[in-house]
Every structure is written in structure tokens, then in C-alpha cells.
Design an enzyme around this catalytic site. Structure first.
Site, PDB file in Angstrom:
ATOM      1  N   GLU A 185       0.752  -1.052  -0.223  1.00 44.32           N
ATOM      2  CA  GLU A 185      -0.046  -0.066   0.210  1.00 44.32           C
ATOM      3  C   GLU A 185       0.983   1.294   0.120  1.00 44.32           C
ATOM      4  O   GLU A 185       1.566   1.506   1.140  1.00 44.32           O
ATOM      5  CB  GLU A 185      -0.939  -0.059   1.108  1.00 44.32           C
ATOM      6  CG  GLU A 185      -1.769  -1.189   1.390  1.00 44.32           C
ATOM      7  CD  GLU A 185      -2.729  -1.275   0.495  1.00 44.32           C
ATOM      8  OE1 GLU A 185      -3.108  -0.094  -0.263  1.00 44.32           O
ATOM      9  OE2 GLU A 185      -3.507  -2.247   0.120  1.00 44.32           O
ATOM     10  N   CYS A 241      -2.346   8.978   2.976  1.00 43.68           N
ATOM     11  CA  CYS A 241      -2.143   8.856   1.580  1.00 43.68           C
ATOM     12  C   CYS A 241      -3.250   8.968   0.714  1.00 43.68           C
ATOM     13  O   CYS A 241      -2.969   9.143  -0.617  1.00 43.68           O
ATOM     14  CB  CYS A 241      -1.968   7.045   1.441  1.00 43.68           C
ATOM     15  SG  CYS A 241      -3.344   6.347   2.294  1.00 43.68           S
TER      16      CYS A 241
HETATM   17  P1  NAD Z   1       8.442   4.822   4.402  1.00 46.02           P
HETATM   18  O1  NAD Z   1       8.415   3.889   3.497  1.00 46.02           O
HETATM   19  O2  NAD Z   1       9.543   5.558   4.878  1.00 46.02           O
HETATM   20  O3  NAD Z   1       8.455   3.736   5.668  1.00 46.02           O
HETATM   21  C1  NAD Z   1       7.264   2.730   5.876  1.00 46.02           C
HETATM   22  C2  NAD Z   1       7.626   1.561   6.542  1.00 46.02           C
HETATM   23  O4  NAD Z   1       8.740   0.937   6.013  1.00 46.02           O
HETATM   24  C3  NAD Z   1       8.421   1.842   7.953  1.00 46.02           C
HETATM   25  O5  NAD Z   1       8.112   0.884   9.112  1.00 46.02           O
HETATM   26  C4  NAD Z   1       9.766   1.880   7.772  1.00 46.02           C
HETATM   27  O6  NAD Z   1      10.679   1.648   8.997  1.00 46.02           O
HETATM   28  C5  NAD Z   1       9.877   0.608   6.982  1.00 46.02           C
HETATM   29  N1  NAD Z   1      10.934   0.515   6.263  1.00 46.02           N
HETATM   30  C6  NAD Z   1      11.975   1.531   5.804  1.00 46.02           C
HETATM   31  N2  NAD Z   1      12.944   0.895   4.937  1.00 46.02           N
HETATM   32  C7  NAD Z   1      12.523  -0.162   4.602  1.00 46.02           C
HETATM   33  C8  NAD Z   1      13.138  -1.414   3.933  1.00 46.02           C
HETATM   34  N3  NAD Z   1      14.224  -1.260   3.072  1.00 46.02           N
HETATM   35  N4  NAD Z   1      12.629  -2.599   3.918  1.00 46.02           N
HETATM   36  C9  NAD Z   1      11.484  -2.789   4.758  1.00 46.02           C
HETATM   37  N5  NAD Z   1      11.025  -1.767   5.400  1.00 46.02           N
HETATM   38  C10 NAD Z   1      11.403  -0.457   5.421  1.00 46.02           C
HETATM   39  O7  NAD Z   1       7.104   5.475   4.595  1.00 46.02           O
HETATM   40  P2  NAD Z   1       6.424   6.535   5.633  1.00 46.02           P
HETATM   41  O8  NAD Z   1       7.318   7.805   5.519  1.00 46.02           O
HETATM   42  O9  NAD Z   1       6.462   5.760   6.911  1.00 46.02           O
HETATM   43  O10 NAD Z   1       5.050   6.736   5.353  1.00 46.02           O
HETATM   44  C11 NAD Z   1       4.687   7.635   4.354  1.00 46.02           C
HETATM   45  C12 NAD Z   1       4.400   7.172   2.882  1.00 46.02           C
HETATM   46  O11 NAD Z   1       3.427   6.162   3.202  1.00 46.02           O
HETATM   47  C13 NAD Z   1       3.646   8.256   2.163  1.00 46.02           C
HETATM   48  O12 NAD Z   1       4.087   7.834   0.632  1.00 46.02           O
HETATM   49  C14 NAD Z   1       2.138   7.768   2.029  1.00 46.02           C
HETATM   50  O13 NAD Z   1       1.449   7.866   0.929  1.00 46.02           O
HETATM   51  C15 NAD Z   1       2.485   6.200   2.087  1.00 46.02           C
HETATM   52  N6  NAD Z   1       1.098   5.606   2.785  1.00 46.02           N
HETATM   53  C16 NAD Z   1       0.446   4.915   2.029  1.00 46.02           C
HETATM   54  C17 NAD Z   1      -0.698   4.432   2.556  1.00 46.02           C
HETATM   55  C18 NAD Z   1      -1.449   3.309   1.753  1.00 46.02           C
HETATM   56  O14 NAD Z   1      -2.530   2.845   2.387  1.00 46.02           O
HETATM   57  N7  NAD Z   1      -1.590   3.179   0.274  1.00 46.02           N
HETATM   58  C19 NAD Z   1      -1.274   4.792   3.742  1.00 46.02           C
HETATM   59  C20 NAD Z   1      -0.195   5.633   4.275  1.00 46.02           C
HETATM   60  C21 NAD Z   1       0.652   5.960   3.963  1.00 46.02           C
END
Ligand code: NAD
Length: 485
Positions: A252, A286
Site C-alpha cells: 500500500e 495517503c
Molecule cells: P516509509 O516507506 O519511509 O516507511 C514505511 C515503513 O517501512 C516503516 O515502518 C519503515 O521503518 C519501513 N522501512 C523503511 N525502509 C525499509 C526497507 N528497506 N525494507 C523494509 N521496510 C522498510 O513510509 P512512511 O514515511 O512511514 O509513510 C509515508 C508514505 O506512506 C507516504 O508516501 C504515504 O502516501 C504512504 N502511505 C500509504 C498508505 C496506503 O495505504 N496506500 C497509507 C499511509 C501512508
């Protein structure tokens, strides 16, 4: 009547990760920051690879019995869990606001939804279907749980997005390890702590760690599925890593939703929702309206009304201040990205209808709502997801043209069309390439309705029976009945 004693949480104390029904302390701890005060919050565990291995082993052991429980047994525990969260919700909401910066009213909403989601998941049974049947044989479509799942959660909705993964995983007979974002470890740890006295050990565990933990999970050979919510960039890394063990992944990812306003709308009636769905939670959702296309016939009137409404009704401040809808940006890294977007608009000389400021001189990561007036289609504020309280208004003139522009990006999470003419609006809506499309609304979600993105906004679906299926392997079961007669 026996009185059930429910867990009572202390939101200031984190005794360890939650592995096999126990707190497991870690040698080192870490903490995150309250984004409204920039003060450190509580020491939280810092998981090692050994902690992950232990959790995966316990989850694999627990899977043997949990996967054999009936739907009714799982539903009973899920309902009990929802009740226990409800009993602790006041403290949980406080914690959510403290760590995510989210306004109190939004934290309340997050817990309303989380509890509703769990209660609905408890009613959703993924049943066998008969695909074909005659005197000779029956062919069933059946779904078997995958095993140990890993949930990787972002910082913007730790409770809803965390338990929105845990609930379906458990209801379909899997075990799960939840990894909160390092920016918001606390609410998720407390939610798992509440679950300790309800689900058998190893069924639902939580590990808080740093940036290494996510990649360890995606690489782990005994985790069968990763359910991930986060940015497009990280989603691609997750998919690449999962491909090495061919583990399933549900992604997502980010969105840059188009909201299309036709010329026949009643502006005062639709504006409160449109403006709120642009700025609530400081734009850090999001599926908010991130590109607002307004028909040229009403553009000026709509723009002025939106500026007026926002000035009067959308207050910026700390999450605990009454009436606030725009809290701080959740973390310094995101704040720097948002600041850069505000600066880019200024530097590029775009017209600004509402000149919200980044409040750099105050403590906390605050930025006020800003409305950009008809910037070019290829400007950064149009093509990039700002994840901050800044939104562009864009002028359009024909239905086909606006659909093309709405669909032009490589993202497709949500999109909406607003018009009194339902048949025109529905026709336009059906041409929008997004996982969720609304007519005269935006950002409706429900636990029994699939949710997810097209194009680079994601892979697979969460929630709804469609989402439950992602946690299972499908088997076509052929039963021949008469061969031994
Ligand atoms: P992010 O991608 O930085 O981090 C998300 C999660 O992934 C965190 O728990 C992080 O620790 C982990 N992570 C980071 N690097 C990783 C790796 N290499 N491998 C595995 N896990 C890793 O995102 P964020 O900054 O926490 O959230 C914001 C983003 O999320 C925005 O782009 C937003 O649009 C999106 N978002 C999407 C939805 C949806 O349902 N489509 C909902 C909420 C947020």
C-alpha cells in the site's frame, strides 16, 4: 457473573519487544520525538536480528495450532481484543497524538475506525466456494493460511494501518509480527501488549527496531508474506527483497489523488469536505485530495471560497490544542521535504491563493495550510505527493481533458468527481485509474471494502474479503465421489 479482568496499559513504560507472549527487553533502547515539542519520548526496545529470529520461530510454532482454530474461535478473541482496546482507548489516543503529532480529534477518529475494523473483521469469514459440482465430483475453491506474516507499518496511522493488517492475518489463520515505524513505535507496542492476554503466545508479536529491522524481515526465509504500507520508494525495495525468497507481498504505497469539481456543484455544500480532505492531519494521509481540478466556469469563485473556509476553519497547532486540524509534520525528515515543497512554489513564482507559512521559528514541525493557484501541470506541487498541508488548484475545461490530466501520473490510489449530474459524474469516475473512486465524496474507506492502489500506488488489496484472500494460498480441491463404487 465472572468479571473479566482486562489489561490496563501505562503509556510511559516499554518493558521490551513482545515475543511469545512475554516482554523481551533489548540491550539497547531508542526513542522517538514528540513532533509538537521536539522533546524525546520514552525509551523503546531496539530489536536485534536474534530477536527477529526468535519471534519468527515462535510464530511458526504458534501457527501449527492457530491455523487449526475455527472461524468462531478466532472471531471471539478478535471481539475480545476490540473490547480491550476500547477500554484503554483514552490513553491510546493520547499516546497516538503525542507520538504522531496528530490532532486529538483525528486520534479519536483513528481509534473509532480501528475498533470498528476489528469488530467487522470478526464477522468476515473466507468460506469455501463450490466451483463445479455433478454426480461424479465436486470442485471447491479453498483458501489456506500462509504461515508467519510480517506487517511493516508507517508513522501516519499506526493503529488503523497496523491492526488493519493484523486483524485479517489472524482471522485467516496466520500468525503475524508487527513492525511499527521507528518514528512511532509506542502505540503499536501498546496495542500488542493489550493482545498478550488475549491471543495465544506467538500468534501476534511486535518488534520495535531501527532501519535495519524492515530489511531483515523482508529477507527472512521463514516469513511467508510481507504486508507493507509506506512510500513508493520503500515499496520497491520491499518488493525487490521479497522476490529473493519469492515471498508474497502486499504493498500500500503513496498517492497523489485527483479531485475533480464540475461546474454545477453547490460550492458551500461541498467545500467543507473538500477543504478538510485536503488539509486534515497536515496532509499526511495517503488518500487525501492532493490535486484539485476545478472547472474554469467556477474556478475563481471556488478558489476564493476555499481560501475563506480554510482561513476560518482549519486551525494549525499542537495536537492537544482544542479545535486544531493541522498538527505538526510528524518528523524532521518529512518536515524538511515539506519545507522544500513550500520553497519550490515560491522559487518557481507560482501564484499562491493562501500563503500558509512554514513556522520555522516556533518549536515543533509546523506548517500552515497553503493553496497554490493554478500551477503548471508539470510543477513539483502537482506531480509529487507533498505529504504536507499544501494543495494545488488547477483549472479545467472539458471532461475528457480533465480525466487525461487526472490519470497522467504513475500513481493511482484514490480519485473523485463532484457534480450534481450523477450520470455524468459516474461516467467520468469509471474512467479514473485508481483503486478507490468516489462520486461526491473523497476518502471513504470501510473494513469490508477492498482498499489499495493501481500503478505505483500498490500491489494487491487490503481489507474486504479481497484483502483477506491475500493472506492465503488458493487451492482448487477436486473430490471424485464414485470411483470406488
Ligand atoms: P516509509 O516507506 O519511509 O516507511 C514505511 C515503513 O517501512 C516503516 O515502518 C519503515 O521503518 C519501513 N522501512 C523503511 N525502509 C525499509 C526497507 N528497506 N525494507 C523494509 N521496510 C522498510 O513510509 P512512511 O514515511 O512511514 O509513510 C509515508 C508514505 O506512506 C507516504 O508516501 C504515504 O502516501 C504512504 N502511505 C500509504 C498508505 C496506503 O495505504 N496506500 C497509507 C499511509 C501512508
Amino acid at each position: 457473573m465472572a468479571v473479566i479482568s482486562r489489561p490496563v496499559i501505562d503509556i510511559k513504560s516499554y518493558k521490551g519487544n513482545i515475543i511469545n507472549g512475554k516482554f523481551v527487553p533489548t540491550a539497547k533502547t531508542r526513542h522517538s520525538i514528540d513532533p509538537a515539542t521536539e522533546q524525546p519520548l520514552f525509551p523503546a526496545p531496539l530489536a536485534t536480528r536474534e530477536d527477529l529470529d526468535a519471534a519468527v520461530k515462535h510464530a511458526s510454532d504458534a501457527f501449527k495450532t492457530w491455523s487449526q482454530t475455527t472461524f468462531e474461535e478466532r472471531a471471539k478473541l478478535m471481539l475480545e481484543y476490540a473490547d480491550a482496546i476500547e477500554e484503554n482507548r483514552e490513553e491510546l489516543e493520547k499516546l497516538d497524538t503525542m507520538e504522531s503529532g496528530k490532532p486529538a480529534i483525528v486520534s479519536k477518529n483513528e481509534f473509532n475506525l480501528t475498533i470498528q475494523w476489528l469488530r467487522t473483521f470478526a464477522t468476515m469469514e473466507l468460506k469455501d466456494e463450490i466451483l463445479d459440482e455433478n454426480d461424479e465430483r465436486t470442485v471447491y475453491s479453498t483458501h489456506r493460511p500462509l504461515g508467519v506474516c510480517g506487517a511493516i507499518v508507517p508513522w501516519n496511522w499506526p493503529a488503523l494501518l497496523g491492526l488493519g493488517k493484523v486483524g485479517p492475518a489472524l482471522m485467516t489463520g496466520n500468525t503475524i509480527i508487527m513492525k511499527p515505524s521507528p518514528y512511532t513505535p509506542y502505540t503499536d507496542l501498546k496495542l500488542c501488549e493489550i493482545a498478550m492476554s488475549i491471543f495465544p503466545p506467538g500468534v501476534f508479536q511486535a518488534l520495535s527496531g531501527d532501519d535495519s529491522l524492515g530489511p531483515w524481515m523482508t529477507e527472512h526465509p521463514d516469513i511467508k508474506l510481507i504486508t507493507f504500507t509506506g512510500s513508493v520508494r520503500t515499496g520497491k525495495l520491499v518488493a525487490a527483497s521479497c522476490s529473493k525468497t519469492l515471498k508474497r507481498c502486499v504493498l500500500e504505497l503513496g498517492g497523489n489523488d485527483a479531485l475533480i469539481v464540475c461546474e454545477d456543484v453547490d460550492i458551500p455544500k461541498c467545500l467543507p469536505k473538500i477543504a478538510t480532505m485536503s488539509f486534515i492531519n497536515s496532509g499526511q494521509i495517503c488518500m487525501l485530495a492532493k490535486r484539485i481540478y476545478v472547472h474554469e466556469g467556477i474556478y475563481d469563485k471556488f478558489r476564493d471560497a476555499m481560501v475563506e473556509f480554510t482561513k476560518e476553519n482549519i486551525k494549525t497547532g499542537g495536537g492537544f490544542e482544542p479545535g486544531v486540524l493541522v498538527g505538526p509534520i510528524q518528523n524532521k525528515m518529512q518536515y524538511d521535504l515539506v519545507k522544500d515543497m513550500y520553497q519550490d512554489v515560491k522559487k518557481s513564482g507560482y501564484q499562491v491563493a493562501l500563503d500558509g507559512k512554514v513556522l520555522e521559528s516556533t518549536t515543533g514541525y509546523f506548517a500552515e495550510p497553503a493553496i497554490v493557484d493554478n500551477p503548471p501541470d508539470d510543477s513539483r506541487i502537482v506531480v509529487e505527493e507533498p505529504f504536507g498541508p499544501i494543495v494545488p488548484l488547477l483549472k479545467w475545461s472539458s471532461d475528457d481533458e480533465v480525466i487525461d490530466r487526472a490519470n497522467s501520473l504513475n500513481l493511482g490510489l484514490g480519485a473523485s468527481v463532484w457534480s450534481k449530474d450523477l450520470s455524468r459524474a459516474e461516467k467520468m469516475a469509471r474512467k479514473l485509474s485508481a483503486g478507490s473512486v468516489w462520486v461526491n465524496s473523497h476518502f471513504d474507506v470501510a473494513p469490508n471494502v477492498p482498499f489499495g492502489g493501481t500503478k505505483e500506488s500498490g500491489l494487491g488489496r487490503e481489507w474486504g474479503i479481497e484483502g483477506f484472500k491475500q493472506f492465503t494460498d488458493h487451492t482448487s480441491l477436486w473430490v471424485w465421489k464414485k470411483i470406488f463404487e
